[in-house]
Design a protein around this motif. Structure first.
Motif, PDB file in Angstrom:
ATOM      1  N   GLU A  77       0.797  -1.225   0.000  1.00 44.90           N
ATOM      2  CA  GLU A  77       0.000   0.000   0.000  1.00 44.90           C
ATOM      3  C   GLU A  77       0.830   1.276   0.000  1.00 44.90           C
ATOM      4  O   GLU A  77       0.411   2.284  -0.559  1.00 44.90           O
ATOM      5  CB  GLU A  77      -0.929   0.023   1.233  1.00 44.90           C
ATOM      6  CG  GLU A  77      -1.962  -1.088   1.283  1.00 44.90           C
ATOM      7  CD  GLU A  77      -3.076  -0.897   0.257  1.00 44.90           C
ATOM      8  OE1 GLU A  77      -3.167   0.206  -0.321  1.00 44.90           O
ATOM      9  OE2 GLU A  77      -3.835  -1.855   0.030  1.00 44.90           O
ATOM     10  N   ASP A  78       2.019   1.258   0.620  1.00 46.34           N
ATOM     11  CA  ASP A  78       2.748   2.521   0.822  1.00 46.34           C
ATOM     12  C   ASP A  78       4.202   2.212   1.131  1.00 46.34           C
ATOM     13  O   ASP A  78       4.652   2.309   2.269  1.00 46.34           O
ATOM     14  CB  ASP A  78       2.091   3.293   1.971  1.00 46.34           C
ATOM     15  CG  ASP A  78       2.649   4.700   2.125  1.00 46.34           C
ATOM     16  OD1 ASP A  78       3.506   5.094   1.326  1.00 46.34           O
ATOM     17  OD2 ASP A  78       2.216   5.392   3.066  1.00 46.34           O
ATOM     18  N   GLN A  79       4.975   1.871   0.083  1.00 45.83           N
ATOM     19  CA  GLN A  79       6.333   1.398   0.319  1.00 45.83           C
ATOM     20  C   GLN A  79       7.254   2.488   0.875  1.00 45.83           C
ATOM     21  O   GLN A  79       8.297   2.194   1.453  1.00 45.83           O
ATOM     22  CB  GLN A  79       6.920   0.827  -0.970  1.00 45.83           C
ATOM     23  CG  GLN A  79       7.046   1.828  -2.105  1.00 45.83           C
ATOM     24  CD  GLN A  79       7.583   1.170  -3.374  1.00 45.83           C
ATOM     25  OE1 GLN A  79       7.788  -0.034  -3.412  1.00 45.83           O
ATOM     26  NE2 GLN A  79       7.803   1.970  -4.401  1.00 45.83           N
ATOM     27  N   ASN A  80       6.882   3.754   0.693  1.00 43.37           N
ATOM     28  CA  ASN A  80       7.677   4.857   1.245  1.00 43.37           C
ATOM     29  C   ASN A  80       7.050   5.415   2.525  1.00 43.37           C
ATOM     30  O   ASN A  80       7.222   6.582   2.855  1.00 43.37           O
ATOM     31  CB  ASN A  80       7.820   5.979   0.207  1.00 43.37           C
ATOM     32  CG  ASN A  80       8.594   5.526  -1.016  1.00 43.37           C
ATOM     33  OD1 ASN A  80       9.619   4.855  -0.897  1.00 43.37           O
ATOM     34  ND2 ASN A  80       8.091   5.870  -2.194  1.00 43.37           N
ATOM     35  N   PHE A  81       6.318   4.582   3.222  1.00 42.08           N
ATOM     36  CA  PHE A  81       5.550   5.017   4.391  1.00 42.08           C
ATOM     37  C   PHE A  81       6.422   5.761   5.398  1.00 42.08           C
ATOM     38  O   PHE A  81       6.029   6.811   5.919  1.00 42.08           O
ATOM     39  CB  PHE A  81       4.894   3.795   5.049  1.00 42.08           C
ATOM     40  CG  PHE A  81       4.245   4.082   6.361  1.00 42.08           C
ATOM     41  CD1 PHE A  81       3.080   4.831   6.431  1.00 42.08           C
ATOM     42  CD2 PHE A  81       4.801   3.611   7.543  1.00 42.08           C
ATOM     43  CE1 PHE A  81       2.484   5.106   7.653  1.00 42.08           C
ATOM     44  CE2 PHE A  81       4.212   3.872   8.766  1.00 42.08           C
ATOM     45  CZ  PHE A  81       3.050   4.618   8.823  1.00 42.08           C
ATOM     46  N   TYR A  82       7.579   5.237   5.692  1.00 42.64           N
ATOM     47  CA  TYR A  82       8.422   5.836   6.718  1.00 42.64           C
ATOM     48  C   TYR A  82       9.186   7.065   6.220  1.00 42.64           C
ATOM     49  O   TYR A  82       9.827   7.751   7.017  1.00 42.64           O
ATOM     50  CB  TYR A  82       9.408   4.808   7.265  1.00 42.64           C
ATOM     51  CG  TYR A  82       8.762   3.781   8.165  1.00 42.64           C
ATOM     52  CD1 TYR A  82       8.385   4.107   9.459  1.00 42.64           C
ATOM     53  CD2 TYR A  82       8.509   2.495   7.706  1.00 42.64           C
ATOM     54  CE1 TYR A  82       7.783   3.166  10.292  1.00 42.64           C
ATOM     55  CE2 TYR A  82       7.906   1.543   8.525  1.00 42.64           C
ATOM     56  CZ  TYR A  82       7.547   1.887   9.807  1.00 42.64           C
ATOM     57  OH  TYR A  82       6.948   0.962  10.627  1.00 42.64           O
ATOM     58  N   LYS A  83       9.104   7.367   4.918  1.00 45.67           N
ATOM     59  CA  LYS A  83       9.851   8.493   4.354  1.00 45.67           C
ATOM     60  C   LYS A  83       8.939   9.633   3.902  1.00 45.67           C
ATOM     61  O   LYS A  83       9.332  10.797   3.978  1.00 45.67           O
ATOM     62  CB  LYS A  83      10.687   8.024   3.161  1.00 45.67           C
ATOM     63  CG  LYS A  83      11.715   6.952   3.500  1.00 45.67           C
ATOM     64  CD  LYS A  83      12.450   6.505   2.246  1.00 45.67           C
ATOM     65  CE  LYS A  83      13.451   5.392   2.557  1.00 45.67           C
ATOM     66  NZ  LYS A  83      14.142   4.923   1.326  1.00 45.67           N
ATOM     67  N   ASN A  84       7.766   9.309   3.399  1.00 46.52           N
ATOM     68  CA  ASN A  84       6.938  10.362   2.812  1.00 46.52           C
ATOM     69  C   ASN A  84       6.257  11.198   3.885  1.00 46.52           C
ATOM     70  O   ASN A  84       6.120  10.778   5.038  1.00 46.52           O
ATOM     71  CB  ASN A  84       5.912   9.768   1.842  1.00 46.52           C
ATOM     72  CG  ASN A  84       4.932   8.826   2.525  1.00 46.52           C
ATOM     73  OD1 ASN A  84       4.403   9.108   3.583  1.00 46.52           O
ATOM     74  ND2 ASN A  84       4.693   7.675   1.889  1.00 46.52           N
ATOM     75  N   PRO A  85       5.798  12.408   3.506  1.00 47.05           N
ATOM     76  CA  PRO A  85       5.126  13.289   4.480  1.00 47.05           C
ATOM     77  C   PRO A  85       3.651  12.967   4.682  1.00 47.05           C
ATOM     78  O   PRO A  85       2.919  13.793   5.210  1.00 47.05           O
ATOM     79  CB  PRO A  85       5.290  14.665   3.828  1.00 47.05           C
ATOM     80  CG  PRO A  85       5.287  14.390   2.362  1.00 47.05           C
ATOM     81  CD  PRO A  85       5.984  13.058   2.194  1.00 47.05           C
ATOM     82  N   GLY A  86       3.250  11.819   4.232  1.00 49.24           N
ATOM     83  CA  GLY A  86       1.843  11.446   4.348  1.00 49.24           C
ATOM     84  C   GLY A  86       1.189  11.243   3.006  1.00 49.24           C
ATOM     85  O   GLY A  86       0.132  10.621   2.907  1.00 49.24           O
ATOM     86  N   TYR A  87       1.802  11.771   1.948  1.00 49.70           N
ATOM     87  CA  TYR A  87       1.316  11.543   0.590  1.00 49.70           C
ATOM     88  C   TYR A  87       2.503  11.215  -0.298  1.00 49.70           C
ATOM     89  O   TYR A  87       3.653  11.524   0.033  1.00 49.70           O
ATOM     90  CB  TYR A  87       0.557  12.762   0.058  1.00 49.70           C
ATOM     91  CG  TYR A  87       1.379  14.030   0.005  1.00 49.70           C
ATOM     92  CD1 TYR A  87       2.193  14.324  -1.090  1.00 49.70           C
ATOM     93  CD2 TYR A  87       1.346  14.946   1.058  1.00 49.70           C
ATOM     94  CE1 TYR A  87       2.941  15.478  -1.133  1.00 49.70           C
ATOM     95  CE2 TYR A  87       2.091  16.101   1.024  1.00 49.70           C
ATOM     96  CZ  TYR A  87       2.893  16.369  -0.069  1.00 49.70           C
ATOM     97  OH  TYR A  87       3.650  17.507  -0.111  1.00 49.70           O
TER      98      TYR A  87
END
Length: 765
Positions: A190-200
């Motif tokens: 669902e969100d492979q950059n979860f820990y890096k992105n600002p929420g989007y």
């Protein structure tokens, strides 16, 4: 220069005089005035015709020198300059024409673009501000506004007896109680950059937009885990661009206020996994049959294969439901495993093992039907009480996240239900008895330990009807103690006598006269009130009501627990003509058992939220409604088994012996627990009642038919009595045998002579 003379002027006189002019010698010369013509005469006009000025001579006449003042070639240079000036002016005019025709529209277009950009900027800023204004408060209180867990109800021992599921099932767990494999699977797919992105994730949004435009419909959301959390809890799930923009605007705020771990925990506990399950805990139960253990939650036990299967469901809960569409679910699961492998969460071997595990026959295990019919009538009573305590509707409780600890002893209730079913089965064929209801109260606290509203709760016709708390039934003679209590409270002694003989009461308002009769159709002469009550004689009870008055007696019953009734209060109510609830009648007897102090019955002990915070602790307030002397005398009479031998025998079901009735009559009753009891039978044997109590509990039993049809020749002691007897023994199991408290100091036992008898009984000092 010579000055020109104007034509028409008079000439000067000639020297020496003119002809015709006579001048005397030595005289002065005389001036002559020219003749004047009238201005409008023709002569004057003709004369003025000569006044036209002369035509000017051609050319320019300069009074000055005529020598040239400009150098040679000046005129040529001036000509060239003027020619260049005309060319310049023509160029400027051409430029003006070009600017007017081309540059001006271009400038207008640029201005329009600028204006549109300004408008877009203002609109975007306004939309951002409006979004923050509308949803800003929800950001800081996100944990409070998230969908709450399903309300759960437990018995007094902590056993789950009901979970509201009309709006889905959810049971939240802390992140450390959820399998890390599921967290990795959700992030990977669902969100492979979860820990890096600002929420989007702009890349994900663009990819989704291209996919949507290619198919001309919404096929991919491109939402991060944070955006999905916002969708599920704040902005709603409408598939619109407006909602998507709101997600993007709010996502950085969520990331600012909450850690990634908090966001992940909220997401894993609220996302929808299909099959009416929200969150990892309920999904683990629904798809894999996992159950909580003393050391691990169901969600904590999820392995890689199970986690990958679950992670593939939220994007399309129906199309990828493993029960409905196993192939689609399996394909999606392999996609999740591949992403987990690509992103380093699992090894190639773990991926292969997970695929093999998913192909086993029993990989998916449906947990089956959620059993909310463990104690349905007690649960319904609890829900009504819960709604009243919190001042909400029952429908508002479904996802309120409440944990309700009740007073129910489920083990006792199940045993009581079986006892009632067994006895009704024995009585059904001969006596046309089909149903029973049982209530067990702790008179000291008001706790409802058992509420059996129907012995066949699964019956499709009448199983849901709770006779105990919703049915109105005529209590028969079980209503009499309220009248006797009213009389004792006014100073009448149980030893006072009354004539049990013919009685006719003239009724008012045109009603026919009323003549009560005893059940055995006999008159018993002078009897004490103790004897009359224990043997349930009707005529003495009616006479006592005539002394106390209908209103006072009804007030006594109401103050003791009869909150509502059907019927018209009159002299017949002493025989049970008013219809009441079993639980109210039981509460009234519990007031007797508690020494005249009423403690309202309740089904709830504590109400907590899903995080364990105490919301409400139920502590009913005791209220004295009877004098303690009165309560003692009622108990003393209702526990006097010797006085009721005439009607019920020595070993009736009202006596709490542990052996059988035959053994009791044979002289082997075993230890007998003191109890106070009263039976009741309504007209035509429609209702059987047995009410009574010990020092620990109060038990009320009703037996009859759901359609209120008559039973066949069965009274309270035979119909409801055996159920009451066995229920009492079950409720008192393991408890020491205790005597009822002794008399108050304000009572004295003395012998008195009354009409027809001399009795020894209790009297107020």
């Amino acid at each position: 220069m010579q000055t020109d003379r104007h034509v028409g002027e008079n000439p000067p006189p000639p020297p020496g005089g003119g002809s015709g002019s006579q001048r005397a010698e030595g005289s002065q010369p005389r001036h002559r005035m020219p003749a004047s013509l009238p201005p409008h005469s023709q002569a004057a006009v003709a004369q003025r015709m000569n006044d036209v000025p002369m035509r000017p001579v051609p050319g320019i006449f300069y009074t000055g020198s005529h020598q040239s003042i400009h150098p040679t070639g000046w005129r040529l240079r001036r000509h060239i300059k003027r020619k260049n000036l005309r060319q310049t002016l023509n160029t400027i005019a051409l430029s003006d024409r070009i600017g007017t025709g081309t540059l001006l529209p271009m400038a207008a277009s640029l201005f329009s673009v600028f204006l549109i950009m300004v408008l877009i900027f203002v609109t975007v800023v306004g939309f951002i501000n409006a979004t923050h204004e509308r949803f800003g408060d929800k950001i800081t209180t996100l944990e409070d506004i998230l969908p709450k867990d399903s309300t759960r109800i437990y018995d007094v021992h902590g056993k789950l007896i009901f979970q509201m599921m009309d709006q889905g099932l959810q049971t939240s767990e802390p992140l450390d109680k959820i399998s890390p494999h599921l967290a990795h699977a959700e992030i990977a797919i669902e969100d492979q950059n979860f820990y890096k992105n600002p929420g989007y994730d702009i890349t994900g949004i663009l990819r989704a937009a291209i996919s949507d435009m290619t198919t001309n419909k919404v096929v991919s959301g491109g939402s991060t885990i944070t955006q999905q959390l916002i969708k599920n809890s704040i902005v709603g799930n409408q598939a619109t661009m407006l909602r998507k923009l709101q997600e993007v605007i709010l996502a950085p705020d969520i990331s600012h206020y909450y850690t990634k771990e908090q966001i992940l925990q909220m997401y894993l506990n609220t996302t929808y996994y299909g099959e009416r399950c929200y969150g990892a805990e309920e999904a683990a139960l629904a798809y894999f049959g996992l159950k909580d253990t003393p050391t691990q939650t169901a969600a904590q036990q999820l392995d890689i294969a199970q986690s990958a299967m679950l992670a593939g469901i939220p994007s399309s809960p129906i199309a990828r439901d493993p029960f409905l569409h196993p192939k689609a679910a399996a394909i999606r699961m392999q996609e999740v495993l591949q992403q987990m492998y690509n992103q380093g969460y699992i090894t190639a071997q773990e991926r292969a093992d997970a695929i093999m595990e998913s192909q086993k026959p029993n990989f998916i295990k449906h947990r089956g039907f959620v059993n909310n019919r463990i104690a349905p009538h007690f649960v319904n009573y609890t829900l009504r009480e819960l709604a009243d305590d919190l001042h909400v509707k029952i429908s508002d409780l479904s996802r309120a996240g409440l944990v309700v600890m009740t007073t129910l002893d489920l083990d006792l209730q199940n045993k009581v239900l079986k006892t009632a079913q067994k006895h009704i089965a024995e009585m059904a064929r001969v006596h046309n008895m089909s149903n029973a209801a049982v209530v067990v109260l702790d008179q000291h606290t008001g706790a409802i330990r058992t509420l059996v509203g129907n012995i066949d709760p699964d019956n499709p016709t009448y199983g849901d009807f709770d006779v105990a708390s919703q049915g109105y039934r005529q209590p028969g003679s079980s209503f009499k103690p309220y009248i006797y209590a009213t009389a004792f409270d006014e100073g009448i002694s149980p030893g006072e006598t009354v004539l049990d003989g013919p009685l006719t009461i003239q009724m008012c308002c045109g009603l026919p006269s009323y003549s009560p009769h005893n059940y055995d159709e006999r008159f018993h002469g002078w009897v004490s009130y103790r004897y009359a009550l224990q043997n349930s004689f009707n005529i003495p009870a009616v006479k006592l009501l005539l002394r106390t008055g209908v209103d006072k007696a009804l007030h006594t019953a109401q103050s003791m627990g009869l909150t509502t009734y059907e019927g018209i209060p009159n002299y017949t109510m002493v025989l049970g003509s008013l219809s009441v609830h079993l639980i109210d009648n039981t509460a009234g007897y519990a007031t007797f058992a508690n020494g005249g102090v009423r403690v309202p019955p309740h089904a709830i002990n504590t109400i907590k939220d899903q995080n364990g915070k105490l919301i409400l602790q139920i502590t009913p307030q005791p209220v004295r409604v009877l004098r303690k002397e009165t309560a003692f005398m009622i108990t003393d009479v209702l526990s006097d088994n010797d006085s009721r031998i005439y009607e019920f025998g020595k070993c009736s079901s009202l006596v709490l012996y542990k052996t059988t009735m035959n053994q009791c009559y044979a002289g082997r009753p075993g230890p007998i627990r003191p109890s106070a009891a009263k039976t009741g039978t309504s007209n035509d044997f429609r209702d059987n009642w047995t009410m009574g109590y010990t020092t620990d509990v109060t038990v009320g039993v009703w037996a009859g038919n759901n359609d209120n049809s008559p039973m066949v020749n069965v009274t309270g002691v035979d119909g409801a009595g055996p159920i009451w007897h066995d229920t009492m023994l079950l409720a008192e199991k393991g408890q020491p045998i205790r005597l009822f408290p002794g008399p108050p100091d304000t009572l004295v036992r003395k012998t008195a002579t009354y009409p027809g008898k001399t009795t020894t009984d209790w009297h107020l000092k």
